[in-house]
Design an enzyme around this catalytic site. Structure first.
Site, mmCIF file in Angstrom:
data_model
loop_
_atom_site.group_PDB
_atom_site.id
_atom_site.type_symbol
_atom_site.label_atom_id
_atom_site.label_comp_id
_atom_site.label_asym_id
_atom_site.label_seq_id
_atom_site.Cartn_x
_atom_site.Cartn_y
_atom_site.Cartn_z
ATOM 1 C CG ASP A 1 -1.716 1.771 0.832
ATOM 2 O OD1 ASP A 1 -2.781 1.522 0.297
ATOM 3 O OD2 ASP A 1 -1.960 1.910 2.477
ATOM 4 C CD GLU B 1 -2.726 2.722 -3.629
ATOM 5 O OE1 GLU B 1 -3.786 3.469 -3.691
ATOM 6 O OE2 GLU B 1 -1.861 2.108 -2.651
#
Length: 664
Positions: A313, A366
């Protein structure tokens, strides 16, 4: 197959010197095997890093919280010790005293299990599970390879599974296994991706404010319950990817923040150590011990839980020192730049470690900027990830689909622009949870027009996603075409499951996944510049697009994907194709079974010897309103492919003045 975790008989009463050395060096990859609470014969060994503490004790239910069991310090700053009578199932905390004499109780940073929030104790965990996924583990690398059909169903376990537990409590990991597998397999997805299941105090953070980097959240059960779920999913043929957050952590007093009275895991200077977007702390990647901690956290999920991949993330927030900051709110690196050099080193080391230890898994970043070579090997200067989320595709495509079709011709490039960079990374195409929260509305509600047009637009969106090169990711609820945006405190609207036209969207997605897996040209070139060749990319007047998906190896037949982004039927539309003969419809988004109007080409069209788009034969097709059709040649030559269309995927989508592509 037995668990990889050490058995209690293997646990020594003292922490090994090699563990201390590797930890201090920043190269320890398996802290979960030696630090934290390691149960053994008659007791448990505890080990925790707190170099600036004046004293550390273990306290817990093993003696009714009655005594402090003092741990011994070391030059490495690690406090360790053996506690007789501490066994699996006991709750415990570390009582840490700083140099000023202040004492705070902390959860175990490397604890394998935690109490259900808001309680903060760690638990000496039972980690014994007899794995039965040997067949999956032998072949899982093939299923997550760059040329494999990877279709990911992104899930938030609590809100997806509330219907399993009738909403009165959180669902358990193990009871979710078969319902999740049933749903995923019925729609043709190959993997599930769970929003962070690491322990987190605030449920509304969806797991992204992690406190237990080695502990699955107790909301859904125990570590062995999670093992049972993953084991069962593997037995059913479903891969498991976990969302993992090494970018920041919350400032809850029982967590990592100021762990020993100092800024240990985080930077002291808020210009480096505080994240304004999430009101959280940023890891200090320059510390060897922090890198050991984070690398071991990643390894723990791959090692202990047989996870097949990690989606990392907020990578952009790690890479840029000025991420979400104004001038004067950040400190440049030693060369005066905005790049976080320590984070770059960490990410490269992380990916090298993961792929060295587990060559058959994938890491997915990401990363929302144009940082170069995110998914390229470290030995050529890349960050070493296996894949990168294509956030640019997501934003451009959703912006295009939100427009009234009458205006789409003026924004034709929002679809074609991706061809400029599509081969620069190994991309995943995400329509993720972030796009259906915080007032953004559901995917269906982003679509313009009346009810029929909104559903047609949604099917068209999915068709474009599946036809583009790149692995696929869809957040739960999108298959139901829900009109409500996601609410983590609720559940999905399962009443839509069999309700027209929602059921038609589900069937269409299942068919897309079937064709994606069955047609090699649809997936073998997902990460290859030769995987796509534009046929028609310049017809902004009609908002029509057409491209070929190709097998870079040339052994599989091509697939022609044709799209009409207007609510008018497009008739007598000529498209050049690489092989003569019959081209059959593989899937038609306008089929009545999917909720469409039934416009088709009778199932197939035949070529005629008329030049078009650089080919010496063409087909004339009808393209349904707000519709997509995939065609493939029936003849043997088509299955072999045509040498003339090899190495032309970089052909410009601009096209020439007569509407043909620039290259043959």
């Amino acid at each position: 197959m037995t668990s990889q975790h050490q058995t209690s008989q293997q646990t020594s009463r003292e922490l090994g010197e090699l563990d201390l050395h590797l930890f201090a060096e920043g190269s320890h990859r398996y802290l979960h095997r030696s630090f934290g609470a390691q149960p053994g014969d008659g007791g448990t060994r505890f080990a925790v890093w707190a170099p600036n503490a004046s004293a550390v004790s273990a306290v817990g239910t093993f003696d009714g919280w009655a005594h402090e069991h003092r741990l011994d310090g070391s030059e490495a700053g690690v406090w360790s010790g053996w506690v007789d009578g501490a066994h699996q199932g006991d709750r415990y905390l570390y009582r840490v005293t700083d140099r000023a004499g202040n004492t705070v109780e902390k959860s175990d940073p490397i604890g394998a299990a935690a109490e259900d929030a808001p309680a903060i104790s760690s638990i000496i965990a039972d980690l014994d599970h007899d794995w039965n996924d040997a067949e999956w583990m032998r072949h899982r690398g093939e299923r997550i390879a760059l040329d494999a059909p990877i279709s990911i169903y992104e899930m938030h376990l609590g809100s997806w599974g509330r219907h399993v537990s009738d909403g009165r409590r959180f669902p358990r990991y193990d009871e979710l296994a078969d319902p999740v597998a049933d749903h995923v397999l019925a729609h043709g997805f190959t993997h599930v991706e769970f929003l962070p299941i690491m322990e987190h105090p605030f449920y509304g953070s969806w797991g992204y404010q992690t406190t237990g980097f080695f502990a699955p959240t107790a909301r859904y059960g125990s570590p062995t319950d999670l093992m049972a779920m993953i084991d069962r999913l593997h037995q059913r043929g479903v891969g498991v990817i976990l969302d993992w957050v090494p970018s920041h952590f919350p400032t809850d007093s029982h967590g990592l923040y100021e762990f020993d009275g100092t800024h240990l895991y985080e930077h002291a200077d808020p210009r480096q150590g505080y994240h304004p977007d999430w009101n959280s702390s940023i890891f200090n990647y320059s510390r060897n011990e922090v890198r050991s901690f984070l690398t071991s956290s990643a390894m723990c999920w791959l090692d202990r839980y047989h996870v097949d991949g990690l989606r990392v993330d907020a990578v952009a927030s790690m890479l840029y020192l000025d991420y979400s900051r104004n001038e004067g709110e950040w400190i440049p690196n030693e060369f005066g730049g905005r790049e976080n050099l320590d984070a770059i080193v960490f990410l490269r080391e992380l990916n090298e470690a993961i792929y060295t230890e587990f060559s058959d898994v994938a890491t997915m970043a990401e990363e929302s900027t144009s940082w170069p070579m995110v998914s390229r090997p470290t030995y050529v200067g890349g960050l070493g990830f296996g894949n990168k989320w294509d956030m640019g595709w997501m934003h451009d495509t959703l912006a295009y689909f939100a427009r009234d079709p009458i205006h789409r011709g003026w924004h034709h490039g929002e679809i074609t622009f991706r061809s400029v960079y599509a081969a620069s990374e190994n991309f995943v195409l995400p329509l993720s949870h972030d796009e259906v929260v915080h007032g953004k509305g559901s995917l269906l509600n982003k679509m313009p027009g009346d009810d029929w047009q909104r559903f047609a637009n949604l099917r068209l969106l999915y068709a474009m996603q599946w036809a583009q090169p790149g692995k696929k990711l869809l957040f739960m609820g999108a298959e139901l075409a829900t009109s409500q945006e996601w609410n983590h405190d609720g559940t999905l609207d399962w009443s839509l499951h069999d309700s027209p036209p929602h059921a038609g969207v589900r069937r269409f997605l299942a068919e897309l996944n079937r064709v994606y897996a069955a047609e090699a040209a649809m997936h073998r070139g997902d990460s290859n510049a030769d995987g796509l060749r534009w046929v028609e990319g310049s017809d902004a007047e009609h908002s029509v697009y057409a491209w070929l998906r190709l097998d870079p190896g040339g052994s599989a037949r091509p697939v022609l994907a044709v799209f009409n982004a207007t609510p008018s039927v497009v008739e007598n539309y000529r498209l050049g194709v690489p092989t003569r003969g019959t081209w059959s419809e593989l899937v038609n988004s306008d089929a009545a079974d999917f909720g469409g109007s039934g416009v088709s080409n009778g199932g197939a069209v035949r070529t005629v010897p008329v030049d078009a788009h650089g080919f010496h034969q063409s087909i004339v097709v009808t393209v349904p309103p707000l519709g997509a059709i995939f065609f493939a040649p029936d003849d043997t030559a088509g299955r072999r492919g045509d040498a003339r269309i090899t190495n032309v995927a970089r052909t410009s989508a601009r096209g020439s003045e007569d509407g043909r592509s620039d290259a043959a």
